[in-house]
Motif scaffolding. Structure first.
Motif, PDB file in Angstrom:
ATOM      1  N   ARG A 230      -5.628 -53.488  36.371  1.00 56.24           N
ATOM      2  CA  ARG A 230      -5.801 -54.621  35.460  1.00 56.24           C
ATOM      3  C   ARG A 230      -4.828 -55.745  35.799  1.00 56.24           C
ATOM      4  N   PHE A 231      -3.630 -55.381  36.197  1.00 55.63           N
ATOM      5  CA  PHE A 231      -2.666 -56.403  36.598  1.00 55.63           C
ATOM      6  C   PHE A 231      -3.169 -57.162  37.822  1.00 55.63           C
ATOM      7  N   TRP A 232      -3.601 -56.425  38.852  1.00 53.38           N
ATOM      8  CA  TRP A 232      -4.058 -57.094  40.070  1.00 53.38           C
ATOM      9  C   TRP A 232      -5.236 -58.012  39.787  1.00 53.38           C
ATOM     10  N   SER A 233      -6.144 -57.573  38.929  1.00 54.29           N
ATOM     11  CA  SER A 233      -7.342 -58.380  38.662  1.00 54.29           C
ATOM     12  C   SER A 233      -6.995 -59.681  37.954  1.00 54.29           C
ATOM     13  N   GLN A 234      -5.871 -59.693  37.222  1.00 56.29           N
ATOM     14  CA  GLN A 234      -5.438 -60.919  36.550  1.00 56.29           C
ATOM     15  C   GLN A 234      -4.480 -61.735  37.412  1.00 56.29           C
ATOM     16  N   ARG A 235      -3.866 -61.118  38.404  1.00 55.65           N
ATOM     17  CA  ARG A 235      -2.845 -61.807  39.209  1.00 55.65           C
ATOM     18  C   ARG A 235      -3.459 -62.676  40.299  1.00 55.65           C
ATOM     19  N   VAL A 236      -4.682 -62.364  40.723  1.00 56.19           N
ATOM     20  CA  VAL A 236      -5.316 -63.173  41.772  1.00 56.19           C
ATOM     21  C   VAL A 236      -5.865 -64.473  41.185  1.00 56.19           C
ATOM     22  N   ASN A 237      -6.066 -65.459  42.047  1.00 56.03           N
ATOM     23  CA  ASN A 237      -6.729 -66.717  41.699  1.00 56.03           C
ATOM     24  C   ASN A 237      -7.982 -66.864  42.550  1.00 56.03           C
ATOM     25  N   TRP A 238      -9.002 -67.499  41.976  1.00 55.99           N
ATOM     26  CA  TRP A 238     -10.171 -67.832  42.775  1.00 55.99           C
ATOM     27  C   TRP A 238      -9.952 -69.205  43.398  1.00 55.99           C
ATOM     28  N   SER A 239     -10.055 -69.279  44.716  1.00 52.59           N
ATOM     29  CA  SER A 239      -9.902 -70.548  45.426  1.00 52.59           C
ATOM     30  C   SER A 239     -11.284 -71.119  45.704  1.00 52.59           C
ATOM     31  N   ALA A 240     -11.571 -72.234  45.040  1.00 46.54           N
ATOM     32  CA  ALA A 240     -12.866 -72.876  45.279  1.00 46.54           C
ATOM     33  C   ALA A 240     -12.961 -73.379  46.713  1.00 46.54           C
ATOM     34  N   GLU A 241     -11.829 -73.813  47.266  1.00 45.80           N
ATOM     35  CA  GLU A 241     -11.839 -74.326  48.636  1.00 45.80           C
ATOM     36  C   GLU A 241     -12.127 -73.217  49.638  1.00 45.80           C
TER      37      GLU A 241
END
Length: 769
Positions: free
Chosen positions: A463-474
């Motif tokens: 759960r931590f990892w899934s919240q720690r990432v960001n989606w990069s639109a670029e």
């Protein structure tokens, strides 16, 4: 690098009195038993440079963090396993003059640690200012059989005089920590009592209110007979002492036998501490020094029987590996799931003496292979007991829904590290804890640990990892921003390969565990879904998306993954081209210069390649090693072992041996000029790994032991022992033969150089290549 320790297969020996190296020796000759430990301070007074250190496992002080700029979520304290009551003290006066090697003329001096039997000895001849010459021989051990007991036998011989010798055994609780943030003392007195040959001192920590009671008893012998002259007693705040005088003739000798017990409120009610300490002293006195040592020695021989590594043809390497094994065995016994392994063990104050990710990454494999299964399991249970704290730690940083961030440094589950860039950014520690669950189950086959204990930890971390990432639109990829990888010479970087890779691996493994639990423990899994409010469909779909679309920085031209974004913007001058004046860079360069350099403190990208060797081809392992190792300064104690293992894997045998010797003798030869602060206990687990996984090429793949062994050119043979699947195996390698002797009735499947075999019970099987 220093090289003053005499090479010996079973002993650490220092010849000659070297005051300038005393702190290093105090670390090297430390002794302990898993519940307490002692630096190799002198029993008698020493006014020279020294760091007194007596440590009791689990007893800590939350020293308030001292920073110039407070940040939200910053830990309020740095936990410390603190210097405790000094139980070894024996004051000595010769015709009224106090013995002090800092002021006396030292005519000869030898300090010796017998690792086979766990005995610290010291012998010296000194001339005092009054011209009196004495020979002193001391023996000391901290019992691994009776873990509350420490014992000393201290002999003084009058060489050129007749006169009076005064001995004054004492307990001193008025101690300090050199690393106190505010120069305060951490103990207050609860009670003290002294009478005749016995004394008791109870002290309590500020804030945490732990209590430790230390007791002592002594007897004085002259020419083998007990001295019955009057014993005087003195006491003051946090101090008790007994004093006895005896007349000696020239050539005569006296012997002081001092027994001590250390008992803490971690195991007994406070109101019972003194009584329990007296009981422990009484039992020790009834047994006597010789019987206590015999039990202690036999317990050590038992430890060596299952964990020894033998090398024929290289005394320096032999001494090094046994020193590492000795320190690991005396630091952690695995009997108490509340305890863990501090980076300095019981040998110094640095790092606070509390738990880092080092335990899971570097120590767990040693205990998996050399100790009963409950020992390594308790290391996992320790983290499970801290799960709620890990969730609270994550909440302080803004994470939700049961996400768990295990602390970089802890003793009770709370984060207590005092460096911003490590506390908040070095989050790969979560991956190390997840991998430890896999490592334990892969080695032992104990899948039931997943139901529910292991799963609960994996769920929180995922759960931590899934919240720690960001989606990069670029990039149209998930990215991991603002992290610090294992290479702490880089801070606040984006897309550190190791952090991202182990995060994705954790998500994959948690999905596998869920499938297993749904099949094997469906009702229990449903209970876990309700308990943790686990929306399986929504959460696992997100995990799968992250797994599929995680971004990893890569250099296609070189065919390697990059340590992080922008790594190739650096000046990639290899370490070999730096001048001697530049090294070590952590002591010679500014932090600004280090951060802009390409130099790597320890394995970072290579950490992932070590853990997940089966996911990479031999060519990939080689290309990454060839790129990163020349840029690595190995200024972390955790670095050489990983490089040794990978070098062995890709056939760089000389490099593997070079890195092994560096990790094995890191403290003995003071490679990084920091042994005086204490030993590098957790890297010693890495030393064992470099031997067994490097030279032995041992891995567990699909439930089978696999070996791809080689032997360094200068060695005649080596042998190590491991427990696996209920069997105890003795593995031996010579220049031409590799053999496995099964000391059990259990048949064991193995893979040797890619070929599958079975080792029957009590069978020895030889292999040639």
């Amino acid at each position: 690098m220093k090289n003053y320790v005499i090479h010996h297969e079973w002993k650490i020996i220092e010849e000659g009195f070297k005051p300038e190296l005393n702190r290093i020796s105090e670390s090297l000759f430390s002794i302990g038993n898993g519940k307490m430990g002692q630096r190799a301070n002198f029993e008698e007074k020493y006014s020279g440079d020294t760091m007194n250190g007596t440590y009791v496992a689990g007893i800590y002080y939350p020293d308030k963090t001292r920073v110039g700029w407070w940040k939200n979520g910053y830990p309020e304290y740095f936990a410390k396993i603190i210097n405790s009551t000094n139980w070894i003290g024996i004051g000595i006066k010769i015709n009224g003059e106090e013995l002090d090697l800092a002021t006396a003329k030292v005519l000869s001096f030898t300090r010796e640690l017998d690792m086979q039997h766990g005995l610290l000895s010291r012998r010296f001849v000194a001339e005092l200012k009054n011209g009196n010459q004495i020979e002193v021989c001391s023996h000391r051990f901290v019992s691994v059989a009776a873990t509350e007991i420490g014992a000393i036998r201290y002999t003084v011989k009058a060489l050129n005089f007749s006169g009076e010798i005064e001995v004054s055994p004492f307990l001193d609780g008025d101690v300090v920590n050199e690393d106190s943030n505010y120069d305060e003392k951490f103990w207050v007195e609860v009670s003290r009592a002294v009478g005749g040959a016995e004394g008791y001192l109870t002290v309590e920590t500020l804030k945490t209110e732990f209590q430790v009671c230390t007791g002592m008893w002594f007897q004085l012998l002259k020419n083998g007979e007990k001295v019955d002259s009057k014993i005087s007693n003195r006491d003051k705040e946090k101090y008790v002492e007994a004093l006895q005088k005896v007349k000696v003739s020239e050539g005569g000798e006296i012997v002081v036998e001092k027994l001590s017990a250390t008992v803490s409120s971690l195991y007994y009610e406070k109101e019972n501490l003194v009584e329990r300490t007296k009981e422990a002293i009484d039992l020790a006195v009834d047994a006597g020094y010789d019987a206590l040592f015999e039990s202690h020695k036999n317990r050590w021989l038992g430890k060596w029987k299952t964990s020894d590594i033998k090398i024929e043809g290289d005394v320096a390497a032999q001494q090094g590996i046994r020193f590492n094994i000795f320190q690991l065995n005396q630091t952690y016994s695995g009997e108490d799931e509340r305890l863990n392994i501090g980076p300095k063990g019981f040998t110094g104050e640095k790092y606070g003496g509390v738990t880092y990710w080092d335990t899971e990454a570097y120590c767990l494999p040693f205990y998996l292979s050399t100790a009963p299964q409950k020992v390594s399991k308790n290391l996992l249970v320790y983290r499970h007991k801290h799960l709620q704290k890990a969730i609270e730690n994550a909440e302080k940083l803004g994470f939700k829904n049961g996400a768990a961030l295990y602390p970089m440094v802890t003793i009770n589950g709370e984060e207590c590290h005092n460096e911003w860039e490590i506390t908040f950014e070095e989050i790969h520690r979560n991956g190390a804890i997840a991998y430890a669950i896999y490592d334990y189950i892969n080695y032992t086959g104990d899948k039931e640990y997943l139901a529910p204990t292991g799963f609960e930890v994996l769920l929180g971390i995922s759960r931590f990892w899934s919240q720690r990432v960001n989606w990069s639109a670029e990039k149209q990829r998930y990215v991991m921003l603002g992290v610090t990888g294992p290479n702490e010479y880089e801070n606040n970087v984006n897309n550190n390969f190791h952090t991202s890779y182990i995060a994705v691996w954790t998500l994959k493994y948690t999905l596998e565990v869920i499938d297993y639990l749904k099949k094997e423990f469906p009702f229990l899994f449903e209970e876990m879904v309700k308990k943790w409010k686990f929306n399986e469909l929504t959460e696992t779909e997100q995990w799968k998306d992250i797994i599929e679309k995680m971004y990893y920085p890569r250099d296609e031209k070189r065919g390697i993954y990059l340590q992080q974004d922008g790594f190739l913007d650096k000046d990639l001058t290899p370490v070999a081209e730096l001048s001697e004046e530049d090294l070590p860079i952590n002591q010679k360069w500014s932090w600004d210069r280090i951060l802009r350099s390409p130099y790597i403190k320890q394995a970072d990208t290579l950490q992932s390649l070590y853990l997940f060797q089966e996911n990479f081809t031999s060519e990939e392992l080689k290309s990454h090693f060839d790129f990163y190792e020349p840029l690595t300064v190995h200024e972390s104690s955790l670095s050489p072992c990983i490089h040794s293992i990978l070098a062995a894997r890709i056939g760089y045998q000389k490099k593997s041996y070079e890195m092994y010797l560096r990790t094995a003798r890191l403290d003995l030869d003071d490679y990084n000029n920091d042994t005086e602060d204490g030993l590098h206990i957790t890297s010693m687990g890495g030393t064992w790994m470099s031997f067994v996984m490097g030279f032995g090429g041992m891995r567990v793949v699909n439930g089978r032991l696999t070996f791809n062994p080689f032997i360094p050119e200068s060695w005649k043979s080596y042998a190590f022992r491991i427990d696996f699947g209920g069997a105890h195996l003795e593995v031996t390698k010579t220049a031409s033969i590799f053999s496995i002797l099964n000391h059990s009735e259990i048949e064991v499947p193995v893979t040797i150089w890619g070929e599958e075999y079975r080792i029957k019970g009590n069978e020895i099987k030889e292999f040639k290549k």
